[in-house]
Motif scaffolding. Structure first.
Motif, mmCIF file in Angstrom:
data_model
loop_
_atom_site.group_PDB
_atom_site.id
_atom_site.type_symbol
_atom_site.label_atom_id
_atom_site.label_comp_id
_atom_site.label_asym_id
_atom_site.label_seq_id
_atom_site.Cartn_x
_atom_site.Cartn_y
_atom_site.Cartn_z
ATOM 1 N N PRO B 8 0.825 -1.210 0.000
ATOM 2 C CA PRO B 8 0.000 0.000 0.000
ATOM 3 C C PRO B 8 0.862 1.266 0.000
ATOM 4 O O PRO B 8 2.073 1.177 0.111
ATOM 5 C CB PRO B 8 -0.762 -0.140 1.325
ATOM 6 N N SER B 9 0.255 2.404 -0.101
ATOM 7 C CA SER B 9 1.006 3.650 -0.064
ATOM 8 C C SER B 9 1.341 4.036 1.374
ATOM 9 O O SER B 9 2.352 4.688 1.629
ATOM 10 C CB SER B 9 0.229 4.780 -0.751
ATOM 11 N N THR B 10 0.482 3.653 2.315
ATOM 12 C CA THR B 10 0.769 3.849 3.730
ATOM 13 C C THR B 10 0.369 2.599 4.488
ATOM 14 O O THR B 10 -0.598 1.915 4.105
ATOM 15 C CB THR B 10 0.027 5.074 4.317
ATOM 16 N N LEU B 11 1.087 2.329 5.560
ATOM 17 C CA LEU B 11 0.847 1.124 6.350
ATOM 18 C C LEU B 11 1.167 1.442 7.813
ATOM 19 O O LEU B 11 2.270 1.882 8.118
ATOM 20 C CB LEU B 11 1.728 -0.020 5.844
ATOM 21 N N SER B 12 0.181 1.221 8.676
ATOM 22 C CA SER B 12 0.396 1.409 10.102
ATOM 23 C C SER B 12 0.248 0.074 10.806
ATOM 24 O O SER B 12 -0.739 -0.639 10.585
ATOM 25 C CB SER B 12 -0.632 2.403 10.673
ATOM 26 N N VAL B 13 1.213 -0.262 11.647
ATOM 27 C CA VAL B 13 1.174 -1.517 12.392
ATOM 28 C C VAL B 13 1.555 -1.254 13.834
ATOM 29 O O VAL B 13 2.219 -0.259 14.150
ATOM 30 C CB VAL B 13 2.122 -2.576 11.787
ATOM 31 N N GLN B 14 1.142 -2.157 14.714
ATOM 32 C CA GLN B 14 1.546 -2.082 16.103
ATOM 33 C C GLN B 14 2.935 -2.698 16.245
ATOM 34 O O GLN B 14 3.274 -3.676 15.557
ATOM 35 C CB GLN B 14 0.561 -2.839 16.993
ATOM 36 N N GLU B 15 3.692 -2.139 17.159
ATOM 37 C CA GLU B 15 5.020 -2.695 17.427
ATOM 38 C C GLU B 15 4.908 -4.181 17.736
ATOM 39 O O GLU B 15 4.046 -4.610 18.508
ATOM 40 C CB GLU B 15 5.651 -1.959 18.616
ATOM 41 N N GLY B 16 5.766 -4.948 17.085
ATOM 42 C CA GLY B 16 5.745 -6.394 17.288
ATOM 43 C C GLY B 16 4.977 -7.142 16.218
ATOM 44 O O GLY B 16 5.188 -8.354 16.036
#
Lengths: 113, 113
Positions: B8-16
Protein backbone atom coordinates in the motif's frame (compact mmCIF):
# COMPACT_ATOMS: atom_id res chain seq x y z
CA UNK A 1 34.89 6.92 3.28
CA UNK A 2 32.36 9.62 2.32
CA UNK A 3 30.42 7.57 -0.26
CA UNK A 4 28.20 9.85 -2.35
CA UNK A 5 28.22 13.55 -1.55
CA UNK A 6 25.79 16.10 -2.99
CA UNK A 7 26.25 19.84 -3.05
CA UNK A 8 24.30 21.96 -2.11
CA UNK A 9 21.81 20.43 0.34
CA UNK A 10 19.22 23.19 -0.05
CA UNK A 11 18.61 25.87 -2.64
CA UNK A 12 15.91 28.34 -3.56
CA UNK A 13 15.84 29.61 -7.14
CA UNK A 14 13.72 32.16 -8.93
CA UNK A 15 11.98 31.07 -12.12
CA UNK A 16 14.38 31.39 -15.04
CA UNK A 17 17.57 31.18 -12.99
CA UNK A 18 20.16 28.51 -13.66
CA UNK A 19 22.14 26.31 -11.30
CA UNK A 20 24.32 23.21 -11.15
CA UNK A 21 24.04 20.39 -8.65
CA UNK A 22 27.27 18.54 -7.94
CA UNK A 23 27.57 14.87 -7.10
CA UNK A 24 30.87 13.32 -6.06
CA UNK A 25 31.58 9.66 -5.25
CA UNK A 26 34.77 8.15 -3.87
CA UNK A 27 33.98 4.47 -4.52
CA UNK A 28 35.40 4.32 -8.04
CA UNK A 29 31.96 3.46 -9.41
CA UNK A 30 31.40 3.42 -13.13
CA UNK A 31 27.68 4.19 -13.11
CA UNK A 32 26.11 7.37 -11.75
CA UNK A 33 22.50 8.52 -11.74
CA UNK A 34 20.35 11.56 -11.02
CA UNK A 35 16.84 11.00 -9.67
CA UNK A 36 14.13 13.36 -8.59
CA UNK A 37 11.73 12.48 -5.80
CA UNK A 38 8.23 13.90 -5.68
CA UNK A 39 5.42 12.98 -3.25
CA UNK A 40 3.54 9.86 -4.33
CA UNK A 41 5.77 9.32 -7.38
CA UNK A 42 8.78 7.57 -6.01
CA UNK A 43 12.17 8.19 -7.56
CA UNK A 44 12.26 9.00 -11.26
CA UNK A 45 15.45 8.82 -13.29
CA UNK A 46 16.49 12.08 -14.95
CA UNK A 47 19.85 11.21 -16.56
CA UNK A 48 22.52 8.65 -15.99
CA UNK A 49 26.09 7.83 -16.98
CA UNK A 50 27.75 4.48 -17.54
CA UNK A 51 31.27 5.87 -17.46
CA UNK A 52 33.46 8.95 -17.70
CA UNK A 53 32.52 11.05 -20.70
CA UNK A 54 29.16 9.33 -21.26
CA UNK A 55 25.62 10.44 -20.47
CA UNK A 56 22.16 9.19 -21.36
CA UNK A 57 18.56 10.26 -20.85
CA UNK A 58 16.34 8.69 -18.26
CA UNK A 59 12.62 8.84 -17.73
CA UNK A 60 12.23 12.62 -17.16
CA UNK A 61 15.18 14.41 -18.85
CA UNK A 62 13.47 17.56 -20.15
CA UNK A 63 14.79 20.80 -18.67
CA UNK A 64 18.00 19.20 -17.37
CA UNK A 65 21.49 18.65 -18.69
CA UNK A 66 24.34 16.59 -17.26
CA UNK A 67 28.06 16.16 -17.63
CA UNK A 68 30.53 13.48 -16.51
CA UNK A 69 33.95 14.94 -17.24
CA UNK A 70 35.59 13.04 -14.38
CA UNK A 71 34.69 9.54 -13.22
CA UNK A 72 34.02 10.65 -9.66
CA UNK A 73 31.77 13.61 -10.51
CA UNK A 74 28.34 13.87 -12.11
CA UNK A 75 26.83 17.33 -12.58
CA UNK A 76 23.17 18.12 -13.07
CA UNK A 77 22.31 21.48 -14.61
CA UNK A 78 19.10 23.45 -14.79
CA UNK A 79 19.43 26.07 -17.52
CA UNK A 80 16.16 27.92 -16.84
CA UNK A 81 14.46 26.76 -13.66
CA UNK A 82 10.69 26.29 -13.57
CA UNK A 83 8.36 25.76 -10.58
CA UNK A 84 7.73 22.21 -11.86
CA UNK A 85 11.36 21.45 -11.05
CA UNK A 86 10.76 21.97 -7.35
CA UNK A 87 11.74 18.60 -5.95
CA UNK A 88 14.28 16.65 -3.96
CA UNK A 89 17.16 15.50 -6.14
CA UNK A 90 19.20 12.41 -5.40
CA UNK A 91 22.42 11.30 -6.93
CA UNK A 92 23.42 7.64 -6.84
CA UNK A 93 26.30 5.49 -7.99
CA UNK A 94 26.91 1.80 -8.56
CA UNK A 95 29.53 -0.50 -10.01
CA UNK A 96 27.04 -1.18 -12.79
CA UNK A 97 28.06 -4.79 -13.09
CA UNK A 98 25.46 -7.47 -12.43
CA UNK A 99 22.76 -5.18 -11.07
CA UNK A 100 24.54 -4.32 -7.86
CA UNK A 101 23.63 -1.97 -5.06
CA UNK A 102 23.11 1.71 -5.81
CA UNK A 103 24.46 4.09 -3.17
CA UNK A 104 22.56 7.33 -2.71
CA UNK A 105 23.60 10.77 -1.57
CA UNK A 106 21.74 12.75 1.08
CA UNK A 107 19.69 14.70 -1.44
CA UNK A 108 19.29 18.32 -2.54
CA UNK A 109 16.02 20.06 -1.78
CA UNK A 110 15.37 22.57 -4.55
CA UNK A 111 12.55 25.10 -4.49
CA UNK A 112 11.78 27.20 -7.56
CA UNK A 113 9.62 30.24 -6.85
CA UNK B 1 9.85 0.02 -20.57
CA UNK B 2 9.54 -1.31 -17.05
CA UNK B 3 6.73 -0.19 -14.74
CA UNK B 4 6.67 -0.96 -11.01
CA UNK B 5 3.56 -0.63 -8.88
CA UNK B 6 3.77 -0.67 -5.08
CA UNK B 7 1.06 -1.20 -2.45
CA UNK B 8 0.00 0.00 0.00
CA UNK B 9 1.01 3.65 -0.06
CA UNK B 10 0.77 3.85 3.73
CA UNK B 11 0.85 1.12 6.35
CA UNK B 12 0.40 1.41 10.10
CA UNK B 13 1.17 -1.52 12.39
CA UNK B 14 1.55 -2.08 16.10
CA UNK B 15 5.02 -2.69 17.43
CA UNK B 16 5.74 -6.39 17.29
CA UNK B 17 3.35 -7.08 14.42
CA UNK B 18 4.42 -7.99 10.89
CA UNK B 19 4.34 -5.69 7.88
CA UNK B 20 4.06 -6.72 4.24
CA UNK B 21 4.62 -4.48 1.22
CA UNK B 22 3.90 -5.75 -2.28
CA UNK B 23 5.20 -4.76 -5.71
CA UNK B 24 4.42 -5.85 -9.23
CA UNK B 25 6.56 -5.32 -12.31
CA UNK B 26 5.68 -5.38 -15.97
CA UNK B 27 8.71 -6.63 -17.85
CA UNK B 28 9.67 -10.29 -17.55
CA UNK B 29 13.25 -9.36 -18.56
CA UNK B 30 13.84 -7.68 -15.18
CA UNK B 31 16.12 -9.80 -13.05
CA UNK B 32 17.12 -7.74 -10.01
CA UNK B 33 14.74 -6.54 -7.29
CA UNK B 34 16.10 -4.43 -4.45
CA UNK B 35 14.30 -2.84 -1.54
CA UNK B 36 15.36 0.52 -0.15
CA UNK B 37 14.58 2.19 3.15
CA UNK B 38 14.50 5.97 3.35
CA UNK B 39 14.56 7.70 6.71
CA UNK B 40 13.49 11.30 7.10
CA UNK B 41 15.94 13.71 5.51
CA UNK B 42 18.21 10.97 4.17
CA UNK B 43 18.84 9.20 0.93
CA UNK B 44 17.48 5.69 0.27
CA UNK B 45 19.57 2.83 1.59
CA UNK B 46 19.50 -0.76 0.39
CA UNK B 47 18.11 -3.19 2.97
CA UNK B 48 17.71 -6.38 0.97
CA UNK B 49 17.68 -7.51 -2.64
CA UNK B 50 16.79 -10.61 -4.62
CA UNK B 51 17.71 -11.87 -8.06
CA UNK B 52 15.47 -13.70 -10.47
CA UNK B 53 17.10 -17.08 -9.86
CA UNK B 54 16.02 -17.06 -6.21
CA UNK B 55 12.50 -17.33 -4.78
CA UNK B 56 13.12 -16.07 -1.26
CA UNK B 57 15.81 -14.37 0.75
CA UNK B 58 15.93 -13.58 4.44
CA UNK B 59 18.09 -11.33 6.60
CA UNK B 60 17.18 -11.38 10.28
CA UNK B 61 13.73 -9.72 10.58
CA UNK B 62 13.32 -8.88 6.92
CA UNK B 63 12.62 -11.19 4.01
CA UNK B 64 11.79 -10.80 0.35
CA UNK B 65 9.86 -13.22 -1.85
CA UNK B 66 9.73 -13.27 -5.63
CA UNK B 67 7.13 -14.85 -7.90
CA UNK B 68 8.49 -14.60 -11.46
CA UNK B 69 5.42 -16.16 -13.03
CA UNK B 70 3.08 -13.59 -11.51
CA UNK B 71 5.73 -10.86 -11.73
CA UNK B 72 5.44 -9.71 -8.17
CA UNK B 73 7.71 -9.51 -5.15
CA UNK B 74 7.09 -8.66 -1.52
CA UNK B 75 8.92 -7.34 1.52
CA UNK B 76 8.14 -8.91 4.87
CA UNK B 77 9.19 -7.33 8.15
CA UNK B 78 8.56 -9.35 11.30
CA UNK B 79 8.54 -8.18 14.91
CA UNK B 80 8.37 -4.55 13.82
CA UNK B 81 10.07 -1.91 15.93
CA UNK B 82 9.63 1.89 16.04
CA UNK B 83 12.93 2.31 14.18
CA UNK B 84 11.41 0.46 11.23
CA UNK B 85 9.22 3.53 10.61
CA UNK B 86 10.36 4.96 7.27
CA UNK B 87 9.51 5.06 3.58
CA UNK B 88 10.21 1.83 1.73
CA UNK B 89 10.77 1.62 -2.01
CA UNK B 90 10.84 -1.43 -4.23
CA UNK B 91 12.65 -1.35 -7.55
CA UNK B 92 13.35 -3.51 -10.58
CA UNK B 93 16.13 -3.54 -13.13
CA UNK B 94 17.55 -5.67 -15.89
CA UNK B 95 20.32 -5.74 -18.46
CA UNK B 96 17.92 -4.52 -21.13
CA UNK B 97 17.64 -1.17 -19.35
CA UNK B 98 21.36 -0.76 -18.72
CA UNK B 99 20.89 -1.74 -15.06
CA UNK B 100 18.77 1.33 -14.40
CA UNK B 101 16.54 0.99 -11.37
CA UNK B 102 12.81 1.66 -11.87
CA UNK B 103 11.21 2.47 -8.53
CA UNK B 104 7.78 2.00 -7.09
CA UNK B 105 5.98 5.00 -5.59
CA UNK B 106 6.94 4.09 -2.02
CA UNK B 107 5.21 2.94 1.16
CA UNK B 108 5.16 5.00 4.35
CA UNK B 109 5.43 2.53 7.23
CA UNK B 110 4.47 3.69 10.70
CA UNK B 111 5.14 1.42 13.64
CA UNK B 112 3.08 2.45 16.65
CA UNK B 113 4.47 1.72 20.10
Amino acid sequence: NAGVTQTPKFRVLKTGQSMTLLCAQDMNHEYMYWYRQDPGMGLRLIHYSVGEGTTAKGEVPDGYNVSRLKKQNFLLGLESAAPSQTSVYFCASSTGVGNTEAFFGQGTRLTVV
Amino acid sequence: GENVEQHPSTLSVQEGDSAVIKCTYSDSASNYFPWYKQELGKGPQLIIDIRSNVGEKKDQRIAVTLNKTAKHFSLHITETQPEDSAVYFCAASGWEYGNKLVFGAGTILRVKS
